[in-house]
Design an enzyme around this catalytic site. Structure first.
Site, short mmCIF file in Angstrom:
data_model
loop_
_atom_site.label_atom_id
_atom_site.label_comp_id
_atom_site.label_asym_id
_atom_site.label_seq_id
_atom_site.Cartn_x
_atom_site.Cartn_y
_atom_site.Cartn_z
N VAL A 171 0.98 -1.32 0.19
CA VAL A 171 0.14 -0.03 -0.60
C VAL A 171 0.89 0.98 0.12
O VAL A 171 1.42 1.39 0.67
CB VAL A 171 -1.24 -0.16 1.76
CG1 VAL A 171 -1.96 0.85 1.43
CG2 VAL A 171 -1.97 -1.51 0.88
N ALA A 178 4.60 3.89 3.17
CA ALA A 178 3.73 2.72 2.31
C ALA A 178 4.62 1.82 3.57
O ALA A 178 4.95 1.77 4.17
CB ALA A 178 4.81 2.11 0.75
N LYS A 179 3.66 0.91 3.10
CA LYS A 179 3.76 -0.77 3.80
C LYS A 179 3.77 -2.17 2.85
O LYS A 179 2.39 -1.80 2.31
CB LYS A 179 3.43 -0.99 5.37
CG LYS A 179 3.59 -1.69 6.07
CD LYS A 179 4.01 -0.75 7.72
CE LYS A 179 4.64 -1.83 8.07
NZ LYS A 179 5.75 -0.75 9.07
N GLY A 180 4.20 -2.97 3.73
CA GLY A 180 4.09 -4.34 3.16
C GLY A 180 3.54 -5.25 3.12
O GLY A 180 4.50 -5.51 3.91
N ASP A 223 10.73 -5.74 8.13
CA ASP A 223 9.88 -5.13 9.39
C ASP A 223 9.45 -6.63 9.91
O ASP A 223 10.92 -7.99 10.36
CB ASP A 223 7.93 -4.84 8.36
CG ASP A 223 7.49 -4.10 9.96
OD1 ASP A 223 7.67 -3.07 10.76
OD2 ASP A 223 6.18 -4.46 10.13
#
Ligand code: NAD
Length: 411
Positions: A56, A101-103, A142
């Protein structure tokens, strides 16, 4: 409450203080792009397995988007959306030239072999490589991912786009990583804990600390707090918690973990307690450093610690935050507390682009400077406006992103 709704509540509490219009709020909270990709791969036993991967991209008004990549069985689009939004405000609070953002991939990395982990990472890059990159969106480690995963990411991305070390951060130091990146989030927690205590007129020696999670962030935070004379009395990981009222030997715990595949199961130098008990211990500081959503209203009533330092992303739900506020518990917010990681990721990206490696001392000094400046700013605003540290941090983040959005031109 879903993770993204919880983030929205914190956003609105700050936006109310800023008199932000409803239209502007909608613009700022809505993600720019959301990508979902199928990841199917052959397991070591020959079976075909299929899962989903997400990225995202929340906001890019202040620069390329940046945020971690999480491997955990509970990863889903809503959670990734919430974490991507937190990255936008975090990068703005510490004033890095990045958006958020992050995934994530919905897998349990503990149940996959190294070969399988490499396969899913490469498959994920195959699915998203055309929407990420050094000037677009730069992933990092992460929960459940590490330097090795980032090395596979860089290698696979390079097959499409050529040599691009700046496409991902948190890489091994031998492969374009930055010295000090692995410890950075935990070191940052340590730096900020010292600053916070000094403002509160407390001393590290009189501060007993309990830490939930003993992975990258939790173990490094424990190390730095131990070195700074805090008394780390309890730590936990997924299999259980360990408590020693006189103080744990953190170096010993870290050694034990290294010798037992990253886990503490079977550790006998402390009393074994439940993960739930750790959250309710009589300590001065509680540090969630694992999953989000740890504190709901009921749990918040049971916490005895007067200070909570959010090393994890999103550990406190909005109704728990109200309880903490009412009870006078000081909550140091995630978007600043764990920003040490993305700050050193930024240093890594800068070094990759300049093809010049900094010394570890320079990395540590600059980290200290960036976090100290952000701390002073958040602390002062909280005092001036008489709001919580969380609301002050969000006001600064939203203000910077809002101004960049308007200056860049909306239409
Ligand atoms: P990690 O995978 O290295 O470690 C996670 C730890 O949490 C492990 O010790 C695991 O056993 C433990 N854990 C999982 N479920 C638990 C439970 N129910 N109770 C107790 N312990 C549990 O992950 P990490 O990189 O240390 O990330 C931890 C948190 O910090 C996450 O919220 C992440 O988003 C946040 N964070 C990480 C970084 C980074 O640089 N790695 C940066 C900013 C924020």
């Amino acid at each position: 409450m879903k993770a993204f709704d919880a983030t929205r509540v914190f956003f609105d509490r700050a936006a109310d203080q800023m008199d932000l219009t409803a239209n502007m709020r909608e613009l700022l909270v809505t993600p720019r792009r959301e990508v979902q990709v199928q990841i199917s791969f052959e397991r070591d036993n020959g079976e075909i397995a299929t899962t989903m991967g997400y990225r995202v991209q929340h906001d890019n008004s202040r620069g390329p988007m940046k945020g971690g990549l999480r491997y955990h069985p509970e990863v889903n689009l809503d959670e990734v959306r919430s974490l991507a939004s937190l990255m936008t405000w975090k990068n703005a609070v510490v004033n890095l030239p990045y958006g958020g953002a992050k995934g994530g991939i919905a897998v349990d990395p503990n149940r996959l072999s190294m070969k399988e982990l490499e396969l899913i990472t490469r498959k994920f890059v195959d699915g998203i490589h055309d929407v990420v990159g050094p000037d677009t969106d730069i992933p990092a480690p992460d929960m459940g991912t590490n330097a090795e995963v980032m090395a596979w990411f860089m290698n696979q991305y390079g097959k499409y786009h050529g040599f691009s070390p700046a496409c991902v951060t948190g890489k091994p130091v031998e492969l374009y990583g930055a010295p000090g990146r692995e410890e950075a989030t935990g070191r940052g927690v340590g730096i900020l804990a010292v600053k916070l205590l000094s403002r509160l007129g407390r001393k590290p020696q009189d501060t007993r600390v309990a830490i939930q999670g003993f992975g990258n962030v939790g173990s490094h935070a424990a190390k730095f707090l131990h070195e700074a004379d805090f008394r780390v009395v309890a730590v936990s990981e997924v299999s259980g918690a360990y408590h020693r009222p006189e103080g744990l030997s953190v170096p010993d715990l870290i050694r034990y973990c290294q010798q037992h595949r990253g886990g503490l199961s079977g550790y006998t130098e402390a009393e074994s307690i439940s993960n739930q008990q750790l959250l309710e211990l009589d300590v001065e500081m509680l540090i969630p450093a694992a999953l989000g959503g740890v504190f709901d209203r009921t749990q918040a009533e049971k916490v005895k610690a007067p200070i909570i330092l959010e090393a994890a992303n999103g550990p406190t739900l909005p109704d728990a935050d109200e309880v903490f506020d009412r009870r006078g518990v000081i909550v140091f917010p995630d978007i600043l507390a764990n920003a040490g990681g993305v700050t050193v990721s930024y240093f890594e990206w800068v070094q990759n682009r300049q093809h010049y490696q900094w010394s570890i001392n320079r990395v540590r000094q600059e980290l200290d400077r960036v976090l100290s400046d952000a701390f002073e700013h958040v602390w002062d605003l909280a005092q001036q406006r008489q709001v919580s540290l969380r609301t002050a941090a969000w006001i600064i983040g939203i203000g910077r992103v809002g101004r960049a959005t308007v200056l860049g031109g909306i239409t």
